[in-house]
Write an enzyme that holds these catalytic residues in place. Sequence first.
Site, PDB file in Angstrom:
ATOM      1  N   HIS A 197      34.374  28.217  85.776  1.00  0.00           N
ATOM      2  CA  HIS A 197      33.338  27.205  85.971  1.00  0.00           C
ATOM      3  C   HIS A 197      33.126  26.386  84.706  1.00  0.00           C
ATOM      4  CE1 HIS A 197      29.880  25.488  87.956  1.00  0.00           C
ATOM      5  NE2 HIS A 197      29.181  25.679  86.856  1.00  0.00           N
ATOM      6  N   LYS A 254      59.694   9.088  86.812  1.00  0.00           N
ATOM      7  CA  LYS A 254      58.599   8.763  87.733  1.00  0.00           C
ATOM      8  C   LYS A 254      57.273   9.292  87.213  1.00  0.00           C
ATOM      9  CE  LYS A 254      57.535  11.583  90.795  1.00  0.00           C
ATOM     10  NZ  LYS A 254      57.822  12.522  91.882  1.00  0.00           N
ATOM     11  N   GLU A 263      37.925  26.107  91.086  1.00  0.00           N
ATOM     12  CA  GLU A 263      37.088  27.250  91.478  1.00  0.00           C
ATOM     13  C   GLU A 263      36.689  27.167  92.951  1.00  0.00           C
ATOM     14  OE1 GLU A 263      33.050  27.565  89.816  1.00  0.00           O
ATOM     15  OE2 GLU A 263      33.179  25.460  89.223  1.00  0.00           O
ATOM     16  N   CYS A 268      62.285  12.599  89.238  1.00  0.00           N
ATOM     17  CA  CYS A 268      61.034  13.262  88.841  1.00  0.00           C
ATOM     18  C   CYS A 268      60.518  12.862  87.456  1.00  0.00           C
ATOM     19  CB  CYS A 268      61.211  14.776  88.836  1.00  0.00           C
ATOM     20  SG  CYS A 268      62.554  15.425  89.837  1.00  0.00           S
ATOM     21  N   ALA A 299      84.639  12.396  90.491  1.00  0.00           N
ATOM     22  CA  ALA A 299      85.578  13.432  90.935  1.00  0.00           C
ATOM     23  C   ALA A 299      85.871  13.238  92.419  1.00  0.00           C
ATOM     24  CB  ALA A 299      84.969  14.806  90.702  1.00  0.00           C
ATOM     25  N   CYS A 331      67.003  13.718  88.983  1.00  0.00           N
ATOM     26  CA  CYS A 331      65.681  14.123  88.490  1.00  0.00           C
ATOM     27  C   CYS A 331      65.428  13.576  87.090  1.00  0.00           C
ATOM     28  CB  CYS A 331      65.604  15.646  88.513  1.00  0.00           C
ATOM     29  SG  CYS A 331      64.130  16.296  87.759  1.00  0.00           S
ATOM     30  N   ARG A 336      56.149   1.732 108.877  1.00  0.00           N
ATOM     31  CA  ARG A 336      56.277   1.379 110.303  1.00  0.00           C
ATOM     32  C   ARG A 336      55.411   2.246 111.209  1.00  0.00           C
ATOM     33  NH1 ARG A 336      62.166   4.235 111.246  1.00  0.00           N
ATOM     34  NH2 ARG A 336      61.339   6.222 110.618  1.00  0.00           N
ATOM     35  N   GLU A 352      54.126   7.156  95.968  1.00  0.00           N
ATOM     36  CA  GLU A 352      53.994   7.272  94.504  1.00  0.00           C
ATOM     37  C   GLU A 352      54.203   5.917  93.822  1.00  0.00           C
ATOM     38  OE1 GLU A 352      55.465  11.901  93.829  1.00  0.00           O
ATOM     39  OE2 GLU A 352      56.948  10.301  93.777  1.00  0.00           O
ATOM     40  N   TYR A 378      57.148  10.389 100.171  1.00  0.00           N
ATOM     41  CA  TYR A 378      56.396  10.552  98.925  1.00  0.00           C
ATOM     42  C   TYR A 378      56.814   9.542  97.857  1.00  0.00           C
ATOM     43  CZ  TYR A 378      60.163  13.198  96.537  1.00  0.00           C
ATOM     44  OH  TYR A 378      61.334  13.575  95.935  1.00  0.00           O
TER      45      TYR A 378
HETATM   46  C1  LIG Z   1      62.359   8.644  92.814  1.00  0.00           C
HETATM   47  C2  LIG Z   1      62.535  10.131  92.977  1.00  0.00           C
HETATM   48  C3  LIG Z   1      61.512  10.978  92.602  1.00  0.00           C
HETATM   49  C4  LIG Z   1      61.655  12.361  92.739  1.00  0.00           C
HETATM   50  N1  LIG Z   1      60.611  13.150  92.368  1.00  0.00           N
HETATM   51  C5  LIG Z   1      60.724  14.505  92.466  1.00  0.00           C
HETATM   52  C6  LIG Z   1      59.662  15.343  92.022  1.00  0.00           C
HETATM   53  O1  LIG Z   1      58.614  14.877  91.575  1.00  0.00           O
HETATM   54  N2  LIG Z   1      59.835  16.688  92.125  1.00  0.00           N
HETATM   55  C7  LIG Z   1      60.992  17.243  92.620  1.00  0.00           C
HETATM   56  O2  LIG Z   1      61.120  18.465  92.673  1.00  0.00           O
HETATM   57  N3  LIG Z   1      62.012  16.450  93.072  1.00  0.00           N
HETATM   58  C8  LIG Z   1      61.904  15.103  92.985  1.00  0.00           C
HETATM   59  N4  LIG Z   1      62.937  14.305  93.400  1.00  0.00           N
HETATM   60  C9  LIG Z   1      64.128  14.935  94.029  1.00  0.00           C
HETATM   61  C10 LIG Z   1      65.070  15.516  92.988  1.00  0.00           C
HETATM   62  O3  LIG Z   1      65.429  14.520  92.050  1.00  0.00           O
HETATM   63  C11 LIG Z   1      66.318  16.047  93.699  1.00  0.00           C
HETATM   64  O4  LIG Z   1      65.913  16.967  94.696  1.00  0.00           O
HETATM   65  C12 LIG Z   1      67.260  16.762  92.744  1.00  0.00           C
HETATM   66  O5  LIG Z   1      67.680  15.906  91.718  1.00  0.00           O
HETATM   67  C13 LIG Z   1      68.488  17.269  93.528  1.00  0.00           C
HETATM   68  O6  LIG Z   1      69.402  17.860  92.647  1.00  0.00           O
HETATM   69  P1  LIG Z   1      70.939  17.908  93.014  1.00  0.00           P
HETATM   70  O7  LIG Z   1      71.579  18.759  91.953  1.00  0.00           O
HETATM   71  O8  LIG Z   1      71.142  18.273  94.416  1.00  0.00           O
HETATM   72  O9  LIG Z   1      71.467  16.402  92.881  1.00  0.00           O
HETATM   73  P2  LIG Z   1      71.273  15.284  91.784  1.00  0.00           P
HETATM   74  O10 LIG Z   1      70.252  15.645  90.771  1.00  0.00           O
HETATM   75  O11 LIG Z   1      71.082  14.023  92.542  1.00  0.00           O
HETATM   76  O12 LIG Z   1      72.659  15.253  91.038  1.00  0.00           O
HETATM   77  C14 LIG Z   1      73.836  14.862  91.657  1.00  0.00           C
HETATM   78  C15 LIG Z   1      74.745  14.246  90.610  1.00  0.00           C
HETATM   79  O13 LIG Z   1      76.057  14.135  91.146  1.00  0.00           O
HETATM   80  C16 LIG Z   1      76.638  12.946  90.652  1.00  0.00           C
HETATM   81  N5  LIG Z   1      77.759  12.598  91.542  1.00  0.00           N
HETATM   82  C17 LIG Z   1      77.700  12.202  92.846  1.00  0.00           C
HETATM   83  N6  LIG Z   1      78.950  12.053  93.352  1.00  0.00           N
HETATM   84  C18 LIG Z   1      79.811  12.354  92.318  1.00  0.00           C
HETATM   85  C19 LIG Z   1      81.236  12.389  92.214  1.00  0.00           C
HETATM   86  N7  LIG Z   1      82.027  12.140  93.257  1.00  0.00           N
HETATM   87  N8  LIG Z   1      81.776  12.723  91.012  1.00  0.00           N
HETATM   88  C20 LIG Z   1      80.984  13.003  89.944  1.00  0.00           C
HETATM   89  N9  LIG Z   1      79.644  13.007  89.997  1.00  0.00           N
HETATM   90  C21 LIG Z   1      79.050  12.688  91.176  1.00  0.00           C
HETATM   91  C22 LIG Z   1      75.496  11.958  90.670  1.00  0.00           C
HETATM   92  O14 LIG Z   1      75.743  10.863  89.789  1.00  0.00           O
HETATM   93  C23 LIG Z   1      74.327  12.840  90.216  1.00  0.00           C
HETATM   94  O15 LIG Z   1      74.134  12.774  88.819  1.00  0.00           O
HETATM   95  C24 LIG Z   1      62.858  12.909  93.262  1.00  0.00           C
HETATM   96  C25 LIG Z   1      63.890  12.074  93.645  1.00  0.00           C
HETATM   97  C26 LIG Z   1      63.739  10.694  93.503  1.00  0.00           C
HETATM   98  C27 LIG Z   1      64.868   9.795  93.916  1.00  0.00           C
END
Ligand SMILES: Cc1cc2nc3c(=O)[nH]c(=O)nc-3n(C[C@H](O)[C@H](O)[C@H](O)COP(=O)(O)OP(=O)(O)OC[C@H]3O[C@@H](n4cnc5c(N)ncnc54)[C@H](O)[C@@H]3O)c2cc1C
Length: 452
Positions: free
Chosen positions: A436, A51, A441, A48, A115, A43, A198, A181, A177
């Site tokens: 208004h 973007k 509204e 997010c 990890a 994010c 597609r 976007e 989305y």
């Molecule tokens: C382009 C884009 C736009 C988005 N826009 C929106 C939006 O407008 N609004 C919204 O609500 N959501 C949006 N999202 C979705 C949102 O970013 C995710 O839903 C959210 O970040 C999920 O959080 P998370 O904690 O599950 O994982 P993440 O935020 O993806 O975090 C996972 C982390 O784990 C780390 N990781 C992975 N494997 C390992 C490992 N083995 N060891 C150590 N670290 C590791 C990764 O590097 C990452 O930093 C967007 C996503 C993208 C790709």
Amino acid sequence: MAEYDYDLFVIGVGSGGVRAARMSASYGARVATAEDKYMGGTCVNVGCVPKKLLVYASHFSEDFDNAQGFGWSKAEPDFDWTTLISNKDKEISRLNGIYKGLLDDAGVTHFDGRARIVDAHHISISDRVVSTQKILIATGGWPVVPHFPGNDLVITSNEAFHLPTLPKRTLVVGGGYIAVEFAGIFAGLGSESHLSYRGPLFLRGFDEDVRQTVTSEIVKKGVNLHLNSNVLKIEKNADDSLQVYFEDNVSMTFDCVMYATGRVPAVEDLGLEHVNVNCRDNGAIIVDEHFRTSEPSIFALGDVTDRIQLTPVAIAEAMVFASTYFRDQPLHMDYTNIATAVFCQPNIGTVGLTEHQARDTHANVDVYRSNFRALKHTLSGSDEKTLMKLIVDRDTDKVLGVHMVGPEAGEIIQGIAIALKAGATKAVFDATIGIHPTMAEEFVTMRQTVSS
Ligand SMILES: Cc1cc2nc3c(=O)[nH]c(=O)nc-3n(C[C@H](O)[C@H](O)[C@H](O)COP(=O)(O)OP(=O)(O)OC[C@H]3O[C@@H](n4cnc5c(N)ncnc54)[C@H](O)[C@@H]3O)c2cc1C
């Protein structure tokens, strides 16, 4: 002496991981985290936040045009991609620091690096192995590009945030989305933007009227749409441009091709083969309503479980997880009426059931719909249309779904989502006095059903 080095080891400090780590620590748990790439996760770094900054940037071109109807003389604005990206990067670095500070302040031990799960209670980070009572997998997702000749020539959203220059001609492939976007971002910034999908209509899962409205609106904003379109192969030309061959014998030249055709749970090289964690075919970790995997000491939440892939959902799951296991106050995650926005232009804001879902699950459904040109555009000259739609259960009068396509739809629907969460009826909407003149509204003045 404690049996384990930590009570909780969180893999991945994204939206869910950071919140789970710091809340668990605040309840007294000894917590460690590891992060491979992005402090703050997708994010903050490639999702997010950057973007939305790019969406803001891309909207200015339209604002400059609209200003003329209000008496401003025509400006010749000059856009500099390098400035935008460097300012965006500065803001992301600031946020990275804030996230690290949140972990430090909560007393969390953080490890930089990948990890891997060694067994049900051990994690390795580089050449170090630590023990932990519980493991939380919060590793998020990763974009995937399908296999086809030339797929190594394309980028994903990860790289789009770091392009050295703004491409002159861009093709975005996908129907979700992120694809819609980015097609809008490229168009607004001045790239010749094309969107290839597609299927017959993108944004599957959204209300049909929303999908139709966005289709006509984004074309007005300069996005060239290619529906029912399939890329067969891509080749690099001598001048480094990309030749894209489509299924219908059409070939076009672009400077950048971005694939936004889906994300998979990030479980590769995580060491899951050493434990008894069941996954779905796409790698999504299977959890119960308490985020438990089939291995008793291992839990998972956020995008890696492939349920609702949104930052606020991952954060809410983390709050439930921490309270349940480290405050001894079990909570339940409520997945109903989660509002969401798409920052295409104009924006989509939506909460609750689509008309289709409502008709499938309720015997009698009333639909209220308004399609209009906003007051601002009476002078701006823009023919942008705003859509607002209410779906109501006629038997209980409860509002089941609210949908909007229009400026700041996300901001407006966030407020409406509170009403839906509180179980508001159409009578409550009708009894609410509007503000208004606003677009919002309209949500409290719609009286005529359009179909039953
Ligand atoms: C382009 C884009 C736009 C988005 N826009 C929106 C939006 O407008 N609004 C919204 O609500 N959501 C949006 N999202 C979705 C949102 O970013 C995710 O839903 C959210 O970040 C999920 O959080 P998370 O904690 O599950 O994982 P993440 O935020 O993806 O975090 C996972 C982390 O784990 C780390 N990781 C992975 N494997 C390992 C490992 N083995 N060891 C150590 N670290 C590791 C990764 O590097 C990452 O930093 C967007 C996503 C993208 C790709």
